[in-house]
Design a protein around this motif. Structure first.
Motif, PDB file in Angstrom:
ATOM      1  N   ARG A   5       0.855  -1.195   0.000  1.00 20.04           N
ATOM      2  CA  ARG A   5       0.000   0.000   0.000  1.00 20.04           C
ATOM      3  C   ARG A   5       0.888   1.241   0.000  1.00 20.04           C
ATOM      4  O   ARG A   5       1.718   1.414   0.894  1.00 20.04           O
ATOM      5  N   PHE A   6       0.705   2.061  -1.024  1.00 21.74           N
ATOM      6  CA  PHE A   6       1.476   3.301  -1.166  1.00 21.74           C
ATOM      7  C   PHE A   6       0.513   4.485  -1.018  1.00 21.74           C
ATOM      8  O   PHE A   6      -0.528   4.519  -1.667  1.00 21.74           O
ATOM      9  N   VAL A   7       0.873   5.401  -0.150  1.00 21.17           N
ATOM     10  CA  VAL A   7       0.018   6.569   0.103  1.00 21.17           C
ATOM     11  C   VAL A   7       0.848   7.847  -0.065  1.00 21.17           C
ATOM     12  O   VAL A   7       1.955   7.952   0.492  1.00 21.17           O
ATOM     13  N   ALA A   8       0.303   8.829  -0.811  1.00 23.50           N
ATOM     14  CA  ALA A   8       0.926  10.158  -0.957  1.00 23.50           C
ATOM     15  C   ALA A   8      -0.053  11.200  -0.425  1.00 23.50           C
ATOM     16  O   ALA A   8      -1.184  11.303  -0.917  1.00 23.50           O
ATOM     17  N   ARG A  21      -3.267  10.577  -2.640  1.00 25.89           N
ATOM     18  CA  ARG A  21      -3.355   9.481  -3.607  1.00 25.89           C
ATOM     19  C   ARG A  21      -2.914   8.174  -2.916  1.00 25.89           C
ATOM     20  O   ARG A  21      -1.944   8.160  -2.156  1.00 25.89           O
ATOM     21  N   GLU A  22      -3.661   7.086  -3.195  1.00 26.54           N
ATOM     22  CA  GLU A  22      -3.334   5.782  -2.595  1.00 26.54           C
ATOM     23  C   GLU A  22      -3.361   4.704  -3.669  1.00 26.54           C
ATOM     24  O   GLU A  22      -4.257   4.683  -4.530  1.00 26.54           O
ATOM     25  N   TRP A  23      -2.329   3.822  -3.607  1.00 30.17           N
ATOM     26  CA  TRP A  23      -2.263   2.691  -4.576  1.00 30.17           C
ATOM     27  C   TRP A  23      -1.985   1.413  -3.790  1.00 30.17           C
ATOM     28  O   TRP A  23      -1.054   1.347  -2.975  1.00 30.17           O
ATOM     29  N   THR A  24      -2.841   0.411  -3.980  1.00 29.54           N
ATOM     30  CA  THR A  24      -2.718  -0.876  -3.279  1.00 29.54           C
ATOM     31  C   THR A  24      -2.587  -2.005  -4.295  1.00 29.54           C
ATOM     32  O   THR A  24      -3.339  -2.054  -5.281  1.00 29.54           O
ATOM     33  N   LYS A  25      -1.622  -2.884  -4.036  1.00 30.39           N
ATOM     34  CA  LYS A  25      -1.402  -4.016  -4.944  1.00 30.39           C
ATOM     35  C   LYS A  25      -1.137  -5.276  -4.116  1.00 30.39           C
ATOM     36  O   LYS A  25      -0.313  -5.258  -3.188  1.00 30.39           O
ATOM     37  N   SER A  26      -1.860  -6.345  -4.417  1.00 32.39           N
ATOM     38  CA  SER A  26      -1.669  -7.629  -3.731  1.00 32.39           C
ATOM     39  C   SER A  26      -1.038  -8.630  -4.677  1.00 32.39           C
ATOM     40  O   SER A  26      -1.389  -8.693  -5.862  1.00 32.39           O
ATOM     41  N   PHE A  27      -0.105  -9.388  -4.137  1.00 30.97           N
ATOM     42  CA  PHE A  27       0.567 -10.436  -4.903  1.00 30.97           C
ATOM     43  C   PHE A  27       0.379 -11.771  -4.180  1.00 30.97           C
ATOM     44  O   PHE A  27       0.506 -11.832  -2.946  1.00 30.97           O
ATOM     45  N   PHE A  28       0.081 -12.803  -4.913  1.00 27.80           N
ATOM     46  CA  PHE A  28      -0.063 -14.140  -4.330  1.00 27.80           C
ATOM     47  C   PHE A  28       1.099 -15.000  -4.801  1.00 27.80           C
ATOM     48  O   PHE A  28       1.332 -15.152  -5.995  1.00 27.80           O
TER      49      PHE A  28
END
Length: 281
Positions: A5-8, A21-28
């Motif tokens: 989770r990246f938040v600016a 601005r927020e960007w969330t990425k999940s990896f399995f």
């Protein structure tokens, strides 16, 4: 799985306003289960068939798939146990990362053991050996006393009895056993007879009948050589029965009695009453 989770915050825009601005990425990441680092437990279970009290052998198989770093594969996977005849069964998902199933053995498999293959999501995972559940060899040691029967009781009193035997179970309910016994007798009138003993070397067939609980009934009979303290070795036979109590799968306690007689004489007959311990291996 991994989540980033990246938040600016306080990004300036027009009219002195700020935005975020927020960007969330999940990896399995798929865990590559390795049998050398996974938990594989096999526990022998012995139950009783209610119809004939015969033993039913099975293994409780528990598998906890993990990779070489100790990461659990977790629930939701399809684990199967495959047998050499082409049949298979699915292991139950315990929802905690473990999978479990009961593998029942036929009488032949209980005596010889079996190898099974385990798959995860229909891909090979591990080959597991389930060792023989049925221990065919038996060694027992006994002590007790002898009681003369018939004409022999006119001249002798009871005495010490010791016996050792080794047996092999061909099936769970039938086997053969070799017995070596020492049978002492005290003379009633030492002016006429002296204390004596007879050794017996016997080869018996043995039938086992399971009883309720942890008890077995043993019935055995067979011919043997009877060697006196002095005199001529003769042929005879014996018939006996015993009750066994299973302390654990390896050790049992036993109490029983045997009748012995020479083939060519009614003057030599006696009973043995004994207790002892039996080891299975």
């Amino acid at each position: 799985s991994y989540t980033f989770r990246f938040v600016a915050d306080k990004i300036p825009v027009a009219n002195n306003l700020e935005v975020s601005r927020e960007w969330t990425k999940s990896f399995f990441n798929e865990v590559n289960a390795d049998p050398d680092y996974s938990g594989i437990s096999k526990k022998l279970m012995i139950r009783t068939n209610p119809e004939d009290n015969s033993p039913q052998y099975s293994y409780d198989l528990t598998i906890t798939p993990k990779d070489r770093f100790g990461n659990y594969m977790g629930p939701g996977r399809n684990l199967k146990v495959h047998f050499s005849d082409g049949n298979w069964r699915k292991l139950a998902d315990n929802i905690d990362g473990t999978y479990m199933g009961n593998i029942r053995l036929t009488p032949q498999q209980a005596q010889s053991g079996i190898d099974v293959d385990v798959t995860i999501q229909d891909k090979p995972f591990a080959s597991i050996s389930l060792p023989p559940a049925f221990k065919p060899w038996q060694l027992s040691l006994h002590g007790g006393y002898t009681i003369p029967v018939g004409p022999m009781s006119n001249d002798y009193n009871s005495g010490l009895h010791l016996m050792a035997d080794i047996g092999y179970q061909i099936k769970y309910n039938f086997g053969i056993m070799a017995m070596f016994g020492y049978n002492a007798f005290e003379a009633k009138d030492e002016n006429v007879f002296e204390d004596t003993y007879w050794l017996n070397l016997s080869l018996n067939g043995k039938y086992t009948r399971p009883l309720p609980g942890r008890f077995d009934l043993q019935i055995h009979a067979g011919p043997g050589l009877y060697i006196p303290k002095s005199g001529v070795t003769k042929w005879g036979g014996n018939l006996g029965a015993a009750i066994d109590f299973e302390v654990n799968p390896i050790v049992s306690l036993e109490a029983g009695a045997d009748f012995h007689s020479l083939f060519d004489s009614d003057d030599f007959r006696f009973m043995q009453y004994r207790g002892g311990i039996l080891f299975k291996f």
